[in-house]
Enzyme design. Structure first.
Site, PDB file in Angstrom:
ATOM      1  N   MET A   1     -11.746  -6.029   4.930  1.00  0.00           N
ATOM      2  CA  MET A   1     -10.918  -5.137   5.895  1.00  0.00           C
ATOM      3  C   MET A   1     -10.650  -5.672   7.325  1.00  0.00           C
ATOM      4  O   MET A   1     -11.355  -6.176   7.949  1.00  0.00           O
ATOM      5  CB  MET A   1     -11.437  -3.634   5.891  1.00  0.00           C
TER       6      MET A   1
ATOM      7  N   MET B   1      -8.974   7.996  -0.109  1.00  0.00           N
ATOM      8  CA  MET B   1     -10.002   8.467   0.749  1.00  0.00           C
ATOM      9  C   MET B   1     -10.637   9.673   0.343  1.00  0.00           C
ATOM     10  O   MET B   1      -9.626  10.469  -0.018  1.00  0.00           O
ATOM     11  CB  MET B   1      -9.215   8.277   2.076  1.00  0.00           C
TER      12      MET B   1
ATOM     13  N   HIS C   1      -1.269  -1.634  -3.827  1.00  0.00           N
ATOM     14  CA  HIS C   1      -2.526  -1.113  -3.447  1.00  0.00           C
ATOM     15  C   HIS C   1      -2.578   0.465  -3.517  1.00  0.00           C
ATOM     16  O   HIS C   1      -1.588   0.995  -2.798  1.00  0.00           O
ATOM     17  CB  HIS C   1      -2.663  -1.770  -1.948  1.00  0.00           C
TER      18      HIS C   1
ATOM     19  N   MET D   1     -12.268   4.291  -0.900  1.00  0.00           N
ATOM     20  CA  MET D   1     -12.658   4.348   0.422  1.00  0.00           C
ATOM     21  C   MET D   1     -13.600   5.825   0.141  1.00  0.00           C
ATOM     22  O   MET D   1     -13.194   6.716   1.016  1.00  0.00           O
ATOM     23  CB  MET D   1     -11.898   4.321   1.360  1.00  0.00           C
TER      24      MET D   1
ATOM     25  N   ASP E   1      -4.809   3.391  -1.994  1.00  0.00           N
ATOM     26  CA  ASP E   1      -5.952   4.048  -1.085  1.00  0.00           C
ATOM     27  C   ASP E   1      -6.405   5.088  -1.549  1.00  0.00           C
ATOM     28  O   ASP E   1      -5.743   6.107  -1.157  1.00  0.00           O
ATOM     29  CB  ASP E   1      -5.607   3.540   0.282  1.00  0.00           C
TER      30      ASP E   1
ATOM     31  N   SER F   1       0.954  -1.228  -0.039  1.00  0.00           N
ATOM     32  CA  SER F   1      -0.052   0.047   0.131  1.00  0.00           C
ATOM     33  C   SER F   1       0.861   1.293  -0.070  1.00  0.00           C
ATOM     34  O   SER F   1       1.586   1.467   1.019  1.00  0.00           O
ATOM     35  CB  SER F   1      -0.996   0.116   1.220  1.00  0.00           C
TER      36      SER F   1
END
Length: 225
Positions: free
Chosen positions: A142, A42, A38, A73, A40, A13
């Site tokens: 998760m 947000m 990965h 997310m 992420d 990540s």
């Protein structure tokens, strides 16, 4: 190295990377053997934090051919799947809790020619993914609360991994099961034993010597180093 025909894959990540050296560090994890990256995303709404969006993904796509495992997310992800597809995502993973149109979002991602993943947070039961298993390539369970790095793995979430793996096997599917949150070299075996085959790790990869960390993970995941 595999479970039920699925390869074990490390997906570092970049949330834990040094953004002043992001391109360099992405090349390092790729050269060390990681299969996915990965990413992420947000939005400060679905989760409290804000990370980055399409411009960052587009910029790093130019420096690497690694598989982009994009984890949205964000609230109502269906609004932006085309933009994330256009900027280089290979797989787009979104939270069931973030949209009222799960099937429509899956279909839209598929129409754009991308692999599809669905994600469940710790409070969401494994049964929630059952109606969609035949429609997706991956289920992300998760193992921490979404939106914050550096948390400890919630052991009870591994029971959900077992439940999802059981549902996948009962249906004769080859769906990948990914885990994200608190995964380190000393507990990755627990996730693999529970049935996960795609492993997300952030700080445990990007701290100190990245290449050594990736190789250590890969060895523990069954690869000959």
């Amino acid at each position: 190295m595999c479970r039920e025909g699925r390869m074990n894959i490390l997906s570092p990540s970049i949330l834990a990377a040094d953004f002043s050296r992001l391109g360099e560090q992405i090349k390092e994890v790729e050269q060390a053997g990681a299969g996915y990256l990965h990413i992420d995303v947000m939005d400060g709404i679905f989760v409290p934090d804000i990370s980055f969006g399409m411009p960052v993904i587009l910029s790093i796509r130019k420096c690497s051919d690694i598989f982009f495992d994009v984890h949205l997310m964000i609230d109502r992800p269906e609004r932006f799947v085309k933009e994330f597809a256009d900027c280089g995502a290979n797989l787009i993973n979104f939270h069931l809790e973030a949209t009222e149109d799960v099937t429509g979002t899956i279909q839209r991602i598929r129409f754009l020619g991308k692999k599809v993943g669905i994600t469940i947070s710790p409070e969401t039961p494994a049964e929630a993914v059952a109606p969609y298993l035949k429609l997706v390539d991956m289920v992300l369970v998760m193992t921490v609360k979404p939106g914050f790095g550096g948390q400890k793995l919630i052991p009870e979430c591994l029971d959900k991994v077992r439940e999802v793996r059981s549902m996948v096997m009962q249906r004769g599917l080859r769906t990948d099961i990914e885990v994200d949150g608190g995964i380190r070299e000393d507990n990755v075996h627990l996730a693999l034993e529970a049935g996960a085959n795609v492993i997300v790790s952030g700080s445990a990869v990007f701290r100190n010597n990245i290449s050594d960390n990736v190789r250590s993970f890969m060895e523990k995941m069954g690869y000959a180093i």
